[in-house]
Scaffold this active site. Structure first.
Site, mmCIF file in Angstrom:
data_model
loop_
_atom_site.group_PDB
_atom_site.id
_atom_site.type_symbol
_atom_site.label_atom_id
_atom_site.label_comp_id
_atom_site.label_asym_id
_atom_site.label_seq_id
_atom_site.Cartn_x
_atom_site.Cartn_y
_atom_site.Cartn_z
ATOM 1 N N ALA A 118 0.868 -1.174 0.000
ATOM 2 C CA ALA A 118 0.000 0.000 0.000
ATOM 3 C C ALA A 118 0.907 1.226 0.000
ATOM 4 O O ALA A 118 2.077 1.143 0.385
ATOM 5 C CB ALA A 118 -0.878 -0.011 1.241
ATOM 6 N N GLY B 84 0.681 -4.916 1.103
ATOM 7 C CA GLY B 84 -0.594 -4.953 0.384
ATOM 8 C C GLY B 84 -0.458 -5.620 -0.984
ATOM 9 O O GLY B 84 -1.429 -6.187 -1.502
ATOM 10 N N GLU C 218 5.319 -5.143 6.987
ATOM 11 C CA GLU C 218 4.639 -4.072 7.736
ATOM 12 C C GLU C 218 5.229 -3.875 9.127
ATOM 13 O O GLU C 218 5.188 -2.785 9.683
ATOM 14 C CB GLU C 218 3.134 -4.379 7.861
ATOM 15 C CG GLU C 218 2.344 -4.221 6.572
ATOM 16 C CD GLU C 218 2.269 -5.495 5.753
ATOM 17 O OE1 GLU C 218 3.123 -6.405 5.948
ATOM 18 O OE2 GLU C 218 1.362 -5.585 4.902
ATOM 19 N N GLU D 93 -0.753 -9.178 -0.260
ATOM 20 C CA GLU D 93 -2.159 -9.436 0.104
ATOM 21 C C GLU D 93 -3.056 -9.428 -1.131
ATOM 22 O O GLU D 93 -3.990 -10.220 -1.237
ATOM 23 C CB GLU D 93 -2.622 -8.384 1.128
ATOM 24 C CG GLU D 93 -1.943 -8.589 2.481
ATOM 25 C CD GLU D 93 -2.187 -7.449 3.448
ATOM 26 O OE1 GLU D 93 -2.030 -6.275 3.040
ATOM 27 O OE2 GLU D 93 -2.529 -7.708 4.611
#
Ligand code: DAK
Length: 262
Positions: free
Chosen positions: A70, A113, A136, A116
């Protein structure tokens, strides 16, 4: 390839025979997934879902990065309330609802992300240079779009703990060995291989493909007996379809089946 119909700013879309291709296109930022990318990804998948030419979708990035996570700059100064109000997880839920199969064609960085997103797809075709990670922890947070759940189901507890607690990456070969990636291929051909597989799937009877995807995904949500019951009901239901009659008759008559999607 036929070019895209809609104008997107941070993704490119096209149709390759019966495979819908979405390419994340923020190369300078290693395809970091900001709100615009995620919105466009969800919109493009919804568009391909209704495109009758398309039987299977492929999401990819470029050779250097599938997606490095992200967009950290977009969330660095956000408050918890702002994160909640942005409700960005709603876009991930839209991606999860796509009924056609979605393949992640992964090369280079596939982090946070990005990892993911690849795991939210139905299967991963990786290039030899792919690196999978949930780093993260190095930012003072934990995965927020399914990483702790999907990685644990894919790799088992110990490997998932190792990756998520330490931030260490998996190589493509490890990802294949541990069952995260369906296959690893040379970097020059990873996208071609993913498109080839997508077209192979698109050539199969669409209702059976859809139900097979639903039944496999049920294995992640339900108990074994609920999952078996769900599978059985879908199996019987397929005997109401013209494609089941066609598929079995074609076998008996030693000819190629012609699918109608009915
Ligand atoms: N966000 C924003 N920019 C990024 C980025 C990212 N995740 N990753 C890379 N970039 C940018 C860099 O800032 C740099 O930009 P400039 O400085 O040139 O402007 C450019 O891409 C090139 O990166 P580097 O210069 O760093 O390139 P290197 O080859 O040296 O290093 C790297 C590559 C991938 C090792 C490094 O860039 C890196 O560590 N990137 C961050 C990886 C990371 O920590 N990913 C996890 C992010 S957190 C949620 C949904 C999702 C998420 C959370 C919640 N909800 C729906 C609730 C997900 C969270 C995350 O993914």
């Amino acid at each position: 390839m036929e070019d895209d119909v809609m104008d997107y700013t941070l993704i490119l879309t096209s149709v390759n025979e019966h495979a819908g291709l979405i390419q994340i296109n923020r190369p300078q930022q290693l395809n970091a997934l900001n709100a615009v990318v995620m919105e466009e990804l969800a919109m493009a998948l919804e568009e391909l879902e209704h495109d009758e030419r398309v039987g299977c979708c492929v999401i990819t990035g470029n050779q250097r990065a599938f997606a490095a996570g992200a967009d950290i700059k977009e969330m660095a100064e956000a408050t918890a309330v702002e994160m909640l109000q942005r409700d960005s997880i709603a876009r991930w839920d839209r991606i999860k609802k796509i009924k056609k199969p979605v393949i992640a064609a992964v090369s280079g960085f596939c982090l946070g992300g990005g990892c993911e997103l690849a795991m939210a797809c139905d299967l991963i075709v990786a290039s030899e240079s792919a690196q999978f990670g949930q780093p993260e922890i190095n930012l003072g947070v934990i995965p927020g779009a399914g990483g702790t759940q999907r990685l644990t189901r894919a790799l088992g507890k110990s490997k998932a703990m190792e990756m998520i607690l330490s931030g260490r990456y998996l190589t493509a070969r490890e990802a294949e060995q541990f069952g995260l990636a369906a296959r690893v291929v040379p970097v020059e051909v990873y996208l071609d291989e993913a498109l080839k597989l997508a077209n192979e799937i698109a050539a199969r009877p669409p209702l059976a493909v859809r139900f097979a995807k639903e039944a496999i995904n049920k294995a992640f949500e339900a108990s074994l007996s609920e999952g078996l019951e769900f599978e059985r009901r879908l199996f019987y239901f397929l005997f109401t379809t013209e494609d089941q009659k066609e598929g079995m008759r074609a076998f008996v008559e030693k000819r190629k089946a012609e699918w109608k999607g009915k």
